[in-house]
Design an enzyme around this catalytic site. Sequence first.
Site, PDB file in Angstrom:
ATOM      1  N   GLU A 196      -0.683 -32.037  -9.477  1.00  0.00           N
ATOM      2  CA  GLU A 196      -2.010 -31.688  -8.951  1.00  0.00           C
ATOM      3  C   GLU A 196      -3.068 -31.747 -10.035  1.00  0.00           C
ATOM      4  OE1 GLU A 196      -5.457 -29.291  -7.665  1.00  0.00           O
ATOM      5  OE2 GLU A 196      -4.190 -28.932  -9.392  1.00  0.00           O
ATOM      6  N   ASP A 207       2.944 -27.793 -11.214  1.00  0.00           N
ATOM      7  CA  ASP A 207       2.522 -28.133 -12.573  1.00  0.00           C
ATOM      8  C   ASP A 207       1.375 -27.240 -13.033  1.00  0.00           C
ATOM      9  OD1 ASP A 207       0.926 -29.484 -10.601  1.00  0.00           O
ATOM     10  OD2 ASP A 207       0.094 -30.775 -12.158  1.00  0.00           O
TER      11      ASP A 207
END
Length: 580
Positions: free
Chosen positions: A235, A168
């Site tokens: 994350e 991400d």
Amino acid sequence: MIEKHNVSSYNRSSSKKFNFIKSIALVLLSSIALYSIHFNCLETPSEITLLKLAECPDAEIYRPKSYDSNKDVLYKIINDETFRNKSVVKMQNAVRIDTSSYDDLPIDVSKNLEKFQHFNVFHKQLREDFPLLHQTLELHMVNHFGLVYIWKGSDESLQPLLLMGHQDVVPINEDSLDQWDHPPFSADYDGKYLYGRGSGDCKNLVIGNMEGVEELIKVGFKPRRTVILSYGFDEEITGIRNKNAEFIESIYGKKSIYAVMDEGGVSLSQVGDSTMAIVGTGEKGYLDLSLAIQKKGGHSSIPQDHTAIGMMGDLIVQIENDKYPTYFTQYNPTFYQYVCYAENAVDIDEHLKHDILYSQVDELSNLNVRNYINSDRVTSYAIKTTQALDMIQGGVKVNALPEFVELKINSRVALEENITIAYDKFVKDAKVIADKYDLGLYVQFPYSNDTIEFKPPTDVGILTVKPINILEPSPVTTAHNSKWQLFAGTTRHVYEEIAYPEKYIDQGKRVIVTPGLGTGNTDTKLYWNLTDTIYRYRPGVLPSVLAGSHGINEYIEYDGHLQIIAFTFEYIQSVDESDD
Ligand SMILES: *[C@@H]1O[C@H](CO)[C@@H](O)[C@H](O)[C@H]1NC(C)=O
Ligand SMILES: *[C@@H]1O[C@H](CO)[C@@H](O)[C@H](O)[C@H]1NC(C)=O
Ligand SMILES: *[C@@H]1O[C@H](CO)[C@@H](O)[C@H](O)[C@H]1NC(C)=O
Ligand SMILES: *[C@@H]1O[C@H](CO)[C@@H](O)[C@H](O)[C@H]1NC(C)=O
Ligand SMILES: [Zn+2]
């Protein structure tokens, strides 16, 4: 990190002569104690042997034994234009898929699959761009979108090596779109730089790992030691949905992993005349907390001397003036960063060098170094707990007394402390203010759901302290073993011999690889159960914080990306040859 050293600005709080004499005396005294504890040494300890306690954990260049047979591939990765162009296309494909993590994404992934569909697009692209990898490694989808690739080794008694990163990226602030020189998902490439969100944080690491693995498969490499690639998908929004580590633990068990490598650290940084590669071997703790004052309201025509806002103002002054202590200890990787600097720099102030090397045996030297590091905001974070008063809310109407004021603080906890110690400082500050204004005091401590009544509520009101988010400082990875030698030695090998021979070996120069403090908590916090060895380090020339990660105009220098591939290629082989 220590990029901001201004060598000429070193101020000491003593004359050199005094300090030097004092140091010798202390060295002789403490060396006896230290040596009898640590080494049980019968020889008379000398000043020089004591200094070895504070040695830079320096590594020799480390090449895999397979280097000679595979070096053509390495040179291709770094120098071949066709390879580079093909690699650029893979990076562009990855960056062009918007995998932004928004703060409001649901925690329960199963019930909200449609909110994470962009990861399916990303996975499909990976399958297209890395066919050999997908034929060879076992892929496990964990919590639907987490990727865990297992490349089974032939020797199950060897602990797996784990390379990680995240899929991400940080969302684009729509208001800043016009400030991007290249649209954030264009992945424009100009021959030297590749631009776009995620290029540096950290699709370069994910793609670079995969490219390295593909090259290994192409040369017929078959691992003895299992290799795992693990990529989370949240994350940037706490990692709470990331179950990869739990999945890996369910297969291999606790402390079953040889080492973890993840983003972080500082790739190459020029400190005076030395080039340093800083590997994050520890991370500070994290503490968010709330302090709130509740007080009877009323009409503001008849106020008391202090409203809830006024009292909160006093509490703020109290907290900001009550600073955390500084530390310069061997427990903190920052210590080795400065020792490596002191040992290697030729342009270093002599007093500073002396004080760094004697810091563990001479209190005054230690104080001098702490003052030096603490005088710069950027370097100071490494040696103390910090506190940032980030949010305040209170009052509803200009002619009404505020009934509720809340302050939220973000604190990053020094490795030498822990959440409890850091939290107690705030409780102490709160007590001072509660006493001063005769407020009641309620405190909820970390790791507890109970609220303790320190002082009962009064007619004036009540002050409440409670934690919001906590994460203990990470365990520290040692730099005093052969795993470190191999990691640091591979880093030197890739930079000095492969990427920039003309800058280094041809000129007798070198890269100093040193432990340091990681800059932010990444997904590695989920992997503490799996291993004591975590290297937060991404090879490549440009530190991502300088390359617009999380901000506008994120970009990478493409040479650095190729170095990630080369590092992955060499490190996997070297670890595979090692029996550790
Ligand atoms: C690589 O791509 C560049 C354009 O970015 C092009 O000018 C060059 O000819 C390509 N080189 C090879 C060997 O394909
Ligand atoms: C925090 O540190 C203190 C002092 O060293 C120690 O007594 C306490 O047990 C530690 N707490 C945790 C949770 O590790
Ligand atoms: C606090 O409450 C939560 C939710 O009710 C619970 O899961 C947790 O175990 C509790 N923690 C302690 C330390 O009691
Ligand atoms: C680590 O292990 C402990 C004890 O088994 C467990 O409670 C905890 O959830 C584990 N941590 C993670 C991040 O998996
Ligand atoms: Zn990242």
